[in-house]
Design a protein around this motif. Structure first.
Motif, PDB file in Angstrom:
ATOM      1  N   LYS A   1       0.870  -1.194  -0.015  1.00 49.71           N
ATOM      2  CA  LYS A   1       0.188   0.045  -0.028  1.00 49.71           C
ATOM      3  C   LYS A   1       0.988   1.093  -0.135  1.00 49.71           C
ATOM      4  O   LYS A   1       1.289   1.544   0.970  1.00 49.71           O
ATOM      5  CB  LYS A   1      -0.979   0.018   1.277  1.00 49.71           C
ATOM      6  CG  LYS A   1      -1.977   1.147   1.236  1.00 49.71           C
ATOM      7  CD  LYS A   1      -2.944   1.051   2.558  1.00 49.71           C
ATOM      8  CE  LYS A   1      -3.701   2.549   2.389  1.00 49.71           C
ATOM      9  NZ  LYS A   1      -4.596   2.502   3.697  1.00 49.71           N
TER      10      LYS A   1
ATOM     11  N   HIS B   1      -6.949  -3.208  -3.985  1.00 51.30           N
ATOM     12  CA  HIS B   1      -7.076  -2.283  -2.671  1.00 51.30           C
ATOM     13  C   HIS B   1      -8.218  -1.154  -3.356  1.00 51.30           C
ATOM     14  O   HIS B   1      -8.034  -0.699  -4.379  1.00 51.30           O
ATOM     15  CB  HIS B   1      -5.699  -1.407  -2.650  1.00 51.30           C
ATOM     16  CG  HIS B   1      -6.046  -0.244  -1.472  1.00 51.30           C
ATOM     17  ND1 HIS B   1      -5.730  -0.524  -0.422  1.00 51.30           N
ATOM     18  CD2 HIS B   1      -6.289   0.843  -1.785  1.00 51.30           C
ATOM     19  CE1 HIS B   1      -6.117   0.429   0.206  1.00 51.30           C
ATOM     20  NE2 HIS B   1      -6.237   1.584  -0.501  1.00 51.30           N
TER      21      HIS B   1
ATOM     22  N   GLU C   1      -8.457   7.766  -1.397  1.00 49.54           N
ATOM     23  CA  GLU C   1      -7.979   6.512  -1.898  1.00 49.54           C
ATOM     24  C   GLU C   1      -8.060   6.326  -3.257  1.00 49.54           C
ATOM     25  O   GLU C   1      -7.192   5.977  -3.965  1.00 49.54           O
ATOM     26  CB  GLU C   1      -8.733   5.256  -1.074  1.00 49.54           C
ATOM     27  CG  GLU C   1      -8.088   5.100   0.302  1.00 49.54           C
ATOM     28  CD  GLU C   1      -6.535   4.905   0.466  1.00 49.54           C
ATOM     29  OE1 GLU C   1      -6.009   4.039   0.127  1.00 49.54           O
ATOM     30  OE2 GLU C   1      -6.052   6.013   1.050  1.00 49.54           O
TER      31      GLU C   1
END
Length: 521
Positions: free
Chosen positions: A166, A206, A213
């Protein structure tokens, strides 16, 4: 152990002939990029080509990029503009000319010269300790691992954890570390365990679960349109990959994995040169006759071990051990939940990461969570945290939550994670804290004061801890960095990373930020 340095890519067949059957090869290639094509005629050359092509998938133009090579070595690609800096910083690498003296480093962020290794003790049998022991053992170094509980019982004790990176869309230190660690951990995993035996080669999405995000994922994909590591997927595409309805678009990591940490740790510690002492507590560490003496206690007796080198990999318990006792490490309680799918439900095919994560089923259990409670140290399963995990899952994946069998009591794992002030691991050699606080006291008055006194080191003491919730990604590469410094081998980390992770940043920060530093002995 043989170290080969090439300025430019060698021809695979010629390289295979030069290396022969040497399995402990440290291969350094100084080049800006991968060659356009890699060809080989011999079977040994074709094996090298195959290894390089696998490594290329995980290369994202990092200044220093390492990947396992053969059975007990590594391949490291270094961009030319950072090579001189890297060579000077690593004391085990010979500096061919005095030209490298143009790089001046703060003495507390340097590395000590390697010391002769007589015996090594690793404290802690989580992913950091197991990977560190394995990195040394595969190079012929016998290691004793001491664990006060059972292996993989603390922060490495989750049913399943995710392996993916991430990362930020910007070239931060953390992004460089996560990208470098992701490739290394993936290769280690694939080399140690067949898919399905302790891990799921399922990929990770993700999800764009909020505006922040979505922007980050979109920017990453735009900046890396040819990347094999990740690709943008629409909501519909995400649902096709996952096999269930997914409420968001996202970034698909096809090489992501869901790992049972115990399975990986168990196989790493199975090396014949590693001895593991479980249910054994370290009471004291002291310096005796040029060796470290570790006093231990198990259920039967008290005893001690002598070691020339110690690596502290005790997670949240690391700063209870001399010589890092009292160091400012943060403790964060986290709890994951496990549950089974209803028999008639559609099964999840990949792992999903959003404001929490959930994995596909392994041994009939999905794993999801996790909670985050700074400064809490109770590692018992909590009904409150169980409810929080279910509540989060119902908010972002209500249909999947409804397909899980409810638990009659908390199921899963609770543990205390270890973190540092900057959310980076603490990795490398340990200085003499008391001596540093005295020797560099001028930094309290001027943090930029040009001090040049050599760092006072604790001989043969290293630490590999504070991986937070990212240990599966970061700990194996950091273990390689520890082994490299200890043995005088090429570091898998750039100088930027080595200094950003350096343990001495903690005591030095107490000087530059006027913080009290409670030393314990």
């Amino acid at each position: 152990m043989s170290i080969y340095v090439f300025h430019g890519w060698p021809q695979p067949d010629a390289l295979a002939q030069q290396l022969g059957n040497d399995e402990q090869v440290e291969l350094v290639i100084v080049a800006e990029k991968w060659p356009e094509s890699l060809l080989a005629k011999s079977s040994a050359g074709q094996t090298i080509v195959q290894q390089w092509l696998e490594a290329k998938i995980f290369w994202q133009q990092q200044p220093v990029f390492s990947y396992p090579f053969r059975d007990a070595g590594k391949f490291t690609l270094i961009q030319p503009q950072v090579y001189e800096q890297w060579v000077q910083f690593n004391p085990g690498m010979a500096c061919p000319t005095p030209l490298y003296s143009k790089f001046i480093y703060k003495p507390w962020f340097t590395l000590p010269a390697p010391l002769p290794i007589k015996s090594v003790v690793v404290i802690g049998a989580g992913i950091a300790g197991a990977a560190t022991a394995f990195a040394l053992a595969k190079r012929g170094i016998a290691v004793t691992v001491i664990e006060q509980h059972a292996i993989a019982s603390a922060a490495s004790g989750n049913h399943l954890g995710l392996l993916y990176a991430k990362i930020s869309a910007h070239a931060t230190v953390q992004t460089e570390l996560l990208l470098a660690g992701y490739g290394y951990s993936h290769a280690l995993l694939k080399n140690c365990l067949p898919a399905g035996q302790g891990w799921l080669n399922c990929g990770v999405i993700h999800l764009d679960y909020n505006v922040t995000e979505e922007k980050r994922n979109t920017l990453l994909a735009q900046q890396n349109p040819q990347s094999a590591l990740f690709q943008t997927v629409t909501k519909a595409e995400a649902g096709q990959i996952a096999g269930i309805d997914v409420p968001y678009s996202g970034l698909w990591w096809p090489y992501g994995a869901a790992i049972n940490p115990f399975s990986l740790i168990q196989v790493l510690l199975r090396h014949p040169l590693i001895q593991v002492l479980t249910a054994t507590k370290v009471n004291t560490i002291s310096r005796q006759n040029d060796l470290w003496q570790i006093t231990c206690q198990n259920q039967q007796k008290s005893f001690y071990l002598d070691a020339s080198h110690i690596v502290i990999c005790a997670g949240a318990e690391s700063n209870s051990l001399y010589p890092v006792a009292g160091w400012p490490l943060h403790k964060i309680r986290g709890q994951t939940t496990t549950a089974s799918m209803r028999s008639e439900a559609t099964h999840l095919k990949c792992a999903l990461s959003g404001n929490s994560y959930i994995t596909p089923a392994w041994q009939d259990k999905l794993c999801f969570g996790a909670t985050f409670h700074p400064n809490q140290t109770d590692d018992n399963l909590s009904a409150e945290d169980e409810n929080l995990n279910w509540q989060q899952l119902r908010q972002w994946l209500p249909h999947l939550a409804a397909d899980l069998c409810p638990n009659t009591s908390p199921q899963g794992h609770a543990a205390i994670r270890c973190d540092a002030f900057d959310h980076l691991p603490v990795v490398g050699p340990v200085g003499d804290t008391s001596a540093m606080l005295t020797q560099y006291a001028q930094l309290r008055l001027d943090k930029n004061y040009p001090l040049t006194q050599p760092c006072p080191w604790q001989p043969g003491i290293f630490i590999n801890t504070a991986h937070g919730s990212r240990g599966l990604v970061t700990a194996p590469l950091c273990a390689e960095a520890i082994a490299a410094t200890m043995l005088g081998l090429p570091s898998p980390l750039s100088v930027r990373l080595q200094q950003a992770l350096h343990p001495n940043r903690l005591p030095i920060r107490s000087l530059t930020h006027h913080q009290s530093f409670q030393l314990s002995i």
